[in-house]
Scaffold this motif. Structure first.
Motif, short mmCIF file in Angstrom:
data_model
loop_
_atom_site.label_atom_id
_atom_site.label_comp_id
_atom_site.label_asym_id
_atom_site.label_seq_id
_atom_site.Cartn_x
_atom_site.Cartn_y
_atom_site.Cartn_z
N PHE A 128 9.17 -5.78 8.91
CA PHE A 128 8.51 -7.08 8.99
C PHE A 128 9.54 -8.20 9.09
O PHE A 128 9.36 -9.18 9.82
N ALA A 150 1.89 -2.46 11.52
CA ALA A 150 1.06 -3.01 10.45
C ALA A 150 -0.36 -2.48 10.54
O ALA A 150 -0.96 -2.09 9.55
N ARG A 158 0.83 -1.21 0.00
CA ARG A 158 0.00 0.00 0.00
C ARG A 158 0.86 1.25 0.00
O ARG A 158 0.38 2.36 -0.20
N LEU A 183 -0.47 1.20 9.59
CA LEU A 183 -0.29 1.39 8.15
C LEU A 183 -1.50 0.93 7.36
O LEU A 183 -1.82 1.51 6.32
N ALA A 184 -2.16 -0.11 7.85
CA ALA A 184 -3.33 -0.60 7.14
C ALA A 184 -4.40 0.47 7.12
O ALA A 184 -5.16 0.61 6.16
N VAL A 185 -4.45 1.28 8.20
CA VAL A 185 -5.46 2.33 8.27
C VAL A 185 -4.95 3.63 7.63
O VAL A 185 -5.62 4.27 6.84
N ARG A 186 -3.72 4.00 8.00
CA ARG A 186 -3.14 5.25 7.48
C ARG A 186 -1.76 4.97 6.90
O ARG A 186 -0.76 5.06 7.62
N PRO A 187 -1.67 4.67 5.61
CA PRO A 187 -0.37 4.31 5.01
C PRO A 187 0.68 5.42 5.15
O PRO A 187 1.87 5.13 5.10
#
Lengths: 348, 307
Positions: A154, B291, A141, B294-298
């Motif tokens: 990661f 993670a 993303r 980032l999934a919510v606010r990249p």
């Protein structure tokens, strides 16, 4: 290093030129690859039969690291996705061999306890595919420097997770007391193990060759050059990249399973982020985005490591300096250099 | 769960957060203003610790060691910028990453050549080595408290520098439009060198402050630098405010997770399972947090407005 390949038109044109020339004579990179593979097919067994088993083990490590570098090249070189966490795949693949063997010998977790290689390899590939899918879905993303740092983080997450699991040795690592058992062949024989690794490398090269020249690979490469345009053409660049990332991760996991069988001792150290850096070094030094480049890079890396660590315990110093100089002054890696040297005209 | 232990761990988390901020602020400055990714930032952390160790033994005082080490780290930072980093600004991020990875190897080996492979424990003066009793009968090491205070002071100073001085104005202007600042007659090269050295000094100070607690050791920067990356990713790369908030958040969550996660897990699972799972999960906690964010606010929590 991306600038060279970035303008898509030029690159397409150069590919067209190469294709035109191919009818008359093979491009230098293909000749180098043929020579390299021929060397890897003949010399290591010869070394073994003349009593230099040490050199055979170096070559085995070379082929395994080459598979990992080739897999990284798929996303880094062709896709322009700078993954700084590929050592994690290598480690996960190795632990996918180590953990079932550990349980087969020490009991517990009956469901995965086995020394069967036909279980280990799908396990290594599967675990890495899943890990790549999850982390890739999040990392992809983002762009550029975010992507670099996130893949790195990661990778470090896996590192610390393994370190903290005492059952599998934690920091001290895990000894694999029995290699994966495969039907008809025994990996305990060093020559057989080398043959398996070499054939795997051939398959990996063939697979990457097929992928990058397919329609799928075309989209991946095009998205590297100009993502907007690819999106405008109606492709979902994200999905294509994710799939490429999963393929690359699985392939690297397979290399990890081989590495576990080769070293028979695995530790979290093998997935430290500096290992990922070394993999990147191999790809870039060899020539990102060239099929055989990563193998050349891995060869140079191992050669430097072997030669310089014999010479001085401070071999990281010349190695680091070389890396800096290579970034500052050598463009396109060894492959690009060889192409120029052997007179293949490039448009850039 | 015991209350004073909770407060002590809270302070420990704060102390880790402060150290992370010192590292992350330099990273985020160099990225914000120069668009430069520096993996070797952790090397200044290590070099700072080693120089401080030598000077502490030479002068017999930790405080003098720190004060004298700061200009030396600045010199190391300037020299690095001048020899290698300067040539990399026009390149892409991949080149930055590879070349600074090479720098890490160079720094690690040079330190090994100069100081030898073993770590060095830095002795503290007696007045810092003890413990203080805080209100509520909470006993906390004096030195860790000093780290927190010193870090907050530095953070305050940095805030003043960036927001209320002419240099800070140039830094902010450089972050939003480098070319324009150059066109207005500012010597952008000197500005870059200065900012890079400032980042190196901040990282060096973090290393000096930690060296009496852990020790000065080779490769000490390589582990913490990834955590500093997580901090600036969560905070929003290039944002000072984000780096501060995320550093404290990560420091607290990491410390609290390591201390109390097994107790929390014991509520929902058998104590044996909790003791196996908790260390693994707490080691992964900050990455899981990253993670999720980032999934919510990249772009992170506080992405810089102009980029």
């Amino acid at each position: 290093m991306t600038e060279q390949i970035a303008p898509k038109e030029q690159s397409a044109q150069s590919e067209a030129n190469t294709a035109a020339r191919r009818s008359r004579r093979l491009p230098p990179s293909t000749l180098i690859m043929a020579a390299g593979l021929l060397f890897l097919a003949i010399v290591p067994p010869l070394a073994y039969f003349t009593g230099n088993e040490f050199w055979l083990s170096i070559f085995t490590r070379l082929t395994i690291l080459s598979i990992a570098a080739v897999s990284l090249n798929l996303v880094l070189g062709y896709g322009g996705l700078v993954s700084f966490g590929h050592a994690a795949f290598l480690g996960l693949g190795a632990y996918a061999v180590g953990i079932p063997v550990h349980h087969a010998i020490n009991g517990e977790f009956e469901s995965i306890a086995t020394t069967n290689g036909l279980f280990h390899i799908p396990m290594a590939v599967g675990v890495c595919a899943l890990y790549a899918l999850i982390t890739g879905a999040i990392s992809l993303r983002t762009r550029g420097v975010h992507f670099i740092m996130i893949t790195m983080a990661f990778g470090q997450m896996v590192f610390f997770a393994i370190v903290s699991i005492e059952t599998y040795g934690g920091d001290d690592g895990l000894t694999i007391y029995e290699r994966s058992s495969l039907p008809a062949i025994s990996l305990d024989n060093p020559l057989t193990l080398y043959a398996v690794c070499f054939v795997s490398l051939l398959l990996a090269l063939y697979l990457v060759h097929r992928i990058v020249n397919s329609r799928f690979g075309m989209v991946i490469r095009a998205a590297k050059g100009n993502e907007e345009r690819i999106r405008a053409l109606g492709f979902n660049a994200y999905a294509y990249r994710l799939l490429a990332y999963v393929i690359s991760g699985s392939m690297c996991g397979y290399a990890g399973a081989l590495l576990g069988n080769f070293t028979t001792f695995i530790s979290p150290e093998m997935m430290d982020w500096t290992r990922s850096g070394e993999l990147m070094f191999m790809v870039i030094l060899g020539g990102a985005g060239s099929l055989f480049g990563p193998v050349l890079g891995a060869s140079v890396f191992l050669l430097l490591e072997e030669v310089m660590s014999d010479f001085t315990i401070y071999w990281h110093l010349p190695f680091g300096i070389m890396l800096i100089l290579a970034v500052l002054f050598v463009r396109g890696g060894i492959s690009g250099f060889a192409d120029r040297l052997l007179g293949a005209k490039r448009d850039d | 769960m015991d209350f004073s232990l909770f407060v002590v761990q809270l302070l420990n988390g704060l102390q880790l957060g402060i150290l992370l901020f010192l590292l992350a602020s330099g990273l985020t400055l160099t990225f914000g203003i120069m668009d430069f990714v520096n993996l070797a930032h952790g090397s200044f952390y290590m070099v700072g610790a080693f120089i401080c160790a030598t000077l502490t033994f030479a002068t017999g005082s930790f405080i003098w060691g720190v004060l004298l080490a700061i200009p030396l780290v600045a010199v190391v930072g300037l020299a690095t910028e001048w020899i290698v980093i300067r040539n990399l600004y026009p390149r892409d991020h991949l080149d930055h990453v590879l070349a600074t990875f090479g720098l890490i190897l160079v720094f690690d080996t040079l330190v090994q050549i100069v100081w030898g492979p073993a770590g060095i424990v830095v002795p503290l003066p007696a007045w810092l080595d003890g413990q203080v009793t805080l209100p509520g009968d909470i006993v906390f090491p004096t030195f860790r408290l000093m780290i927190i205070c010193a870090g907050l002071l530095i953070a305050g100073g940095l805030y003043y520098l960036v927001n209320h001085t002419r240099l800070g104005m140039l830094i902010r202007a450089g972050a939003s439009n480098r070319t324009m600042v150059g066109a207005l007659g500012i010597d952008i090269k000197t500005l870059f060198s200065g900012v890079f050295a400032l980042g190196a000094v901040l990282a060096g100070i973090a290393g000096m402050l930690i060296s009496p607690i852990t020790e000065a050791s080779i490769g000490m920067g390589n582990e913490i630098i990834i955590t500093a990356f997580v901090v600036i990713i969560i905070g929003g790369i290039g944002s000072m405010k984000g780096a501060f908030a995320a550093a404290l958040l990560i420091g607290l969550i990491d410390t609290m997770g390591r201390s109390f996660l097994d107790d929390i897990f014991k509520i929902v699972m058998s104590s044996e399972a909790a003791e196996t799972a908790a260390p693994a999960i707490s080691a992964m906690l900050i990455y899981i947090l990253m993670a999720v964010i980032l999934a919510v606010r990249p772009q992170g929590l506080f992405p810089p407005k102009v980029r």
